[in-house]
Motif scaffolding. Structure first.
Motif, PDB file in Angstrom:
ATOM      1  N   GLY A 105       0.818  -1.212   0.000  1.00  0.00           N
ATOM      2  CA  GLY A 105       0.000   0.000   0.000  1.00  0.00           C
ATOM      3  C   GLY A 105       0.854   1.266   0.000  1.00  0.00           C
ATOM      4  O   GLY A 105       0.537   2.239  -0.693  1.00  0.00           O
ATOM      5  N   GLU A 106       1.948   1.238   0.771  1.00  0.00           N
ATOM      6  CA  GLU A 106       2.820   2.418   0.833  1.00  0.00           C
ATOM      7  C   GLU A 106       3.492   2.662  -0.518  1.00  0.00           C
ATOM      8  O   GLU A 106       3.673   3.810  -0.939  1.00  0.00           O
ATOM      9  N   VAL A 107       3.884   1.581  -1.204  1.00  0.00           N
ATOM     10  CA  VAL A 107       4.489   1.744  -2.526  1.00  0.00           C
ATOM     11  C   VAL A 107       3.504   2.398  -3.489  1.00  0.00           C
ATOM     12  O   VAL A 107       3.839   3.329  -4.235  1.00  0.00           O
ATOM     13  N   ALA A 108       2.237   1.949  -3.466  1.00  0.00           N
ATOM     14  CA  ALA A 108       1.221   2.540  -4.335  1.00  0.00           C
ATOM     15  C   ALA A 108       0.983   4.009  -3.981  1.00  0.00           C
ATOM     16  O   ALA A 108       0.830   4.864  -4.857  1.00  0.00           O
ATOM     17  N   GLU A 109       0.943   4.313  -2.676  1.00  0.00           N
ATOM     18  CA  GLU A 109       0.732   5.697  -2.257  1.00  0.00           C
ATOM     19  C   GLU A 109       1.889   6.594  -2.692  1.00  0.00           C
ATOM     20  O   GLU A 109       1.681   7.735  -3.119  1.00  0.00           O
ATOM     21  N   ARG A 110       3.128   6.089  -2.618  1.00  0.00           N
ATOM     22  CA  ARG A 110       4.276   6.911  -3.018  1.00  0.00           C
ATOM     23  C   ARG A 110       4.240   7.189  -4.522  1.00  0.00           C
ATOM     24  O   ARG A 110       4.567   8.295  -4.964  1.00  0.00           O
ATOM     25  N   ILE A 111       3.860   6.181  -5.310  1.00  0.00           N
ATOM     26  CA  ILE A 111       3.763   6.397  -6.755  1.00  0.00           C
ATOM     27  C   ILE A 111       2.700   7.444  -7.064  1.00  0.00           C
ATOM     28  O   ILE A 111       2.902   8.354  -7.886  1.00  0.00           O
ATOM     29  N   LEU A 112       1.536   7.344  -6.390  1.00  0.00           N
ATOM     30  CA  LEU A 112       0.477   8.326  -6.601  1.00  0.00           C
ATOM     31  C   LEU A 112       0.921   9.713  -6.159  1.00  0.00           C
ATOM     32  O   LEU A 112       0.634  10.718  -6.825  1.00  0.00           O
ATOM     33  N   ALA A 113       1.657   9.786  -5.034  1.00  0.00           N
ATOM     34  CA  ALA A 113       2.118  11.089  -4.536  1.00  0.00           C
ATOM     35  C   ALA A 113       3.099  11.732  -5.519  1.00  0.00           C
ATOM     36  O   ALA A 113       3.073  12.950  -5.736  1.00  0.00           O
ATOM     37  N   GLU A 114       3.972  10.906  -6.151  1.00  0.00           N
ATOM     38  CA  GLU A 114       4.904  11.460  -7.130  1.00  0.00           C
ATOM     39  C   GLU A 114       4.160  12.020  -8.337  1.00  0.00           C
ATOM     40  O   GLU A 114       4.497  13.095  -8.841  1.00  0.00           O
ATOM     41  N   ASP A 115       3.129  11.298  -8.819  1.00  0.00           N
ATOM     42  CA  ASP A 115       2.338  11.806  -9.936  1.00  0.00           C
ATOM     43  C   ASP A 115       1.644  13.113  -9.562  1.00  0.00           C
ATOM     44  O   ASP A 115       1.611  14.078 -10.352  1.00  0.00           O
TER      45      ASP A 115
END
Length: 634
Positions: free
Chosen positions: A356-366
């Motif tokens: 979940g944290e990996v997905a959140e970090r990718i979304l935050a970068e976008d």
């Protein structure tokens, strides 16, 4: 004579039963613990696979993007052109350094390397023929090249991505990106398990145990060695087999016994295929802890039952105490099982949380990239809003003058004074051209810029920025000096975004000198060994001590409340960084005392990509020169 025989038989029967029960306990406990170990191995396998896939996915689309570059297509068209080859070498070296790849190189249709990022190394790839590699064959046939091997020139391990270079629809060569997976391998070390990755022939090429690297799970056949030799995947390495002493299944788990340096270790192995690369990733966990725990549990059970039997044989009245002892042992066993279950559940939750944290970090970068683009455009619109009143006055003056000249022209025409009327009409056309120039610069400034970088003429961008900020400069009664040598090189960037940076710096300088005794602002540009340096110098109060390290932070402003959001310098800093340059605050060294100086360092554009073109909507007659704008009233 019969009593000793009865006691002996009873003792033998009790001992046999105790051993059988201990063996059963050990077997069942070991099966359960091996299952727990396998589940832990599956979790570890998932994390290791994610790390491996993440490193590969980071680079897999880069070859086709680089292959589409005009410079790469140019060398594909004329591989023997030394000038193009030199430019391609330096371009590939820049991309390799920027991306952190191991090597980037171009091969022509015959497999000969014509340009490489390591052109200045002791053993460059240039001139080498790698047509025997599968990644070349797949890419030259129009597919995607993928291959893992030892470099025949460098001797270093790497994963190769190949992409066809197309010119006018024809495939003229292959662009190859080689990456290093050592960082992934290093991340696997230091744990209580071993991670290894094998190719289709079962050869270990990635392993957290360096001693297992370039060994085979099973002895290689002549056919397998011939296949490896055909592509020279591992050069001339002997590729011995792992010292596997035994391999068997227990409780549905695959167990391997290895003998190394006279020491034998048993491992539980879980595996999973990586289909896109035709690999298999395996995690091997030592079973010593599980066997020790199962043996301890069996010993506890045997000891408890033996004590119970001995106590029952000696004194029957202590049966109650023995039952209590057994209940405690069973409770301890249940508690141990519960702890193992809870630990497994916790590991599963941690794994889900990490995903979940990996997905959140990718979304935050976008979201961060989109927010940065929105802030750039918002900063330009805010600057346009601040200049609207002054620009209205700037346009109204030519409109009023044009009306007066038009009225006079009608009177002169009625009086048949045509030359004088023609002069008035000429002045009207000049005023209209001036207003068109101002509106053209404003449209260019407000437009959302293209993100692709190209060659930019700094003199034209400076003139456009001055045209936009001219009303604000006159309102502040600024004495502006522009010093631009006529032979400045083109720089790499975007004309609209560079214009926005200069408008921001000039507006800040006008705000700084407004109301002061010395309202002089100087813009200078000088060529440097790597590009161009632009300086914007004012003689205002300057930046207070302790603040230079913070002025480029978002929402930090030295102006009063309501006079800005503190985003201008932060946006300008990121724009220059996108160009590959740097925006910094310098200390004025002209001996004029206080004030502030902002320095823009830009890189020279690649000669082949530096056409003589002007920025969007910039005036055609903007020639770089040294001029001085005297102080005027608004």
């Amino acid at each position: 004579m019969r009593r000793p025989s009865v006691f002996s038989l009873a003792a033998v029967a009790a001992l046999a039963a105790l051993l059988a029960l201990g063996s059963l306990t050990y077997s069942q406990s070991l099966d359960r613990l091996l299952g727990d170990t396998a589940r832990r191995g599956e979790n570890t396998l998932t994390l290791a696979e994610l790390a491996l896939r993440g490193q590969m996915e980071r680079f897999e689309r880069l070859p086709e993007l680089i292959a589409d570059d005009p410079l790469v297509k140019a060398i594909a068209t004329d591989p023997l052109n030394l000038i193009t080859a030199d430019a391609a070498n330096r371009y590939l070296q820049t991309i390799q350094t920027l991306l952190g790849a191991s090597d980037i190189y171009f091969m022509d249709a015959t497999g000969i390397t014509r340009a490489a990022s390591n052109f200045d190394a002791e053993k460059p790839f240039i001139g080498g023929n790698f047509a025997f590699r599968p990644y070349f064959r797949d890419a030259i046939n129009g597919g995607e090249g993928r291959f893992y091997a030892l470099g025949t020139t460098s001797g270093k391990r790497g994963y190769y991505f190949g992409a066809p270079v197309r010119v006018a629809g024809d495939i003229r060569g292959v662009l190859v990106v080689k990456i290093d997976l050592d960082l992934v391998e290093k991340a696997w070390r230091g744990a209580d398990y071993q991670v290894l990755v094998t190719d289709p022939e079962g050869v270990v090429f990635l392993s957290s145990n360096p001693g297992w690297r370039f060994t085979a799970l099973t002895p290689l056949t002549q056919t397998q060695r011939a296949a490896l030799s055909l592509h020279r995947r591992y050069a001339d390495l002997p590729l011995p087999a792992l010292p596997v002493a035994a391999s068997h299944q227990q409780a549905g788990q695959h167990l391997l016994t290895l003998t190394e340096s006279g020491t034998t270790h048993e491992y539980l192995m879980v595996e999973r295929p990586v289909r896109e690369a035709d690999w298999t990733i395996r995690v091997m966990l030592n079973t010593a802890a599980a066997r020790t725990q199962a043996l301890s549990l069996a010993f506890v059970v045997m000891l408890g039952l033996g004590l119970a039997a001995m106590a029952g044989a000696v004194v029957l009245q202590r049966r109650a105490a023995l039952r209590d002892s057994l209940r405690l042992q069973l409770a301890a066993r249940a508690q141990l099982e519960q702890r193992v279950t809870e630990r497994t559940r916790e590991l599963a939750k941690v794994n889900a949380t990490l995903e979940g944290e990996v997905a959140e970090r990718i979304l935050a970068e976008d979201n961060l990239r989109r927010a940065q683009s929105d802030l750039v455009q918002a900063g330009k619109l805010a600057a346009l809003g601040q200049m609207s009143a002054a620009l209205s006055h700037e346009i109204n003056q030519p409109l009023g003058a044009a009306r007066t000249y038009a009225d006079n022209a009608l009177v002169l025409m009625d009086r048949d004074r045509l030359p004088e009327a023609r002069h008035n009409l000429t002045r009207i056309l000049s005023l209209i051209d001036r207003m068109s120039s101002i509106s053209g610069h404003l449209r260019s400034f407000a437009r959302a810029p293209h993100q692709k970088l190209r060659a930019v003429d700094v003199a034209e961008v400076v003139e456009a920025a001055i045209e936009i900020t001219n009303p604000r400069l006159r309102a502040a009664r600024v004495d502006l000096t522009v010093d631009l040598p006529p032979d400045l090189p083109h720089v790499q960037g975007g004309p609209v975004r560079l214009q926005q940076v200069l408008v921001n710096l000039l507006t800040n300088a006008a705000d700084a000198v407004e109301g002061t005794a010395n309202r002089h602002i100087a813009i200078t540009a000088r060529a440097t060994p790597t590009g161009l340096r632009i300086s914007v110098r004012d003689h205002g109060p300057g930046v207070a001590p302790g603040l230079p390290d913070r002025i480029f932070d978002p929402f930090f402003s030295t102006k009063g409340v309501g006079k800005g959001l503190g985003l201008g310098l932060s946006i300008s800093y990121n724009i220059i960084r996108d160009f590959g340059g740097n925006l910094s605050h310098g200390t004025p060294d002209d001996g004029a005392g206080q004030g502030a100086e902002f320095i823009i360092d830009l890189r020279t554009a690649i000669p082949e990509n530096a056409p003589e073109i002007a920025p969007e909507n910039a005036p055609e007659n903007a020639a770089p020169q040294t001029t001085t704008q005297p102080e005027q009233a608004a």
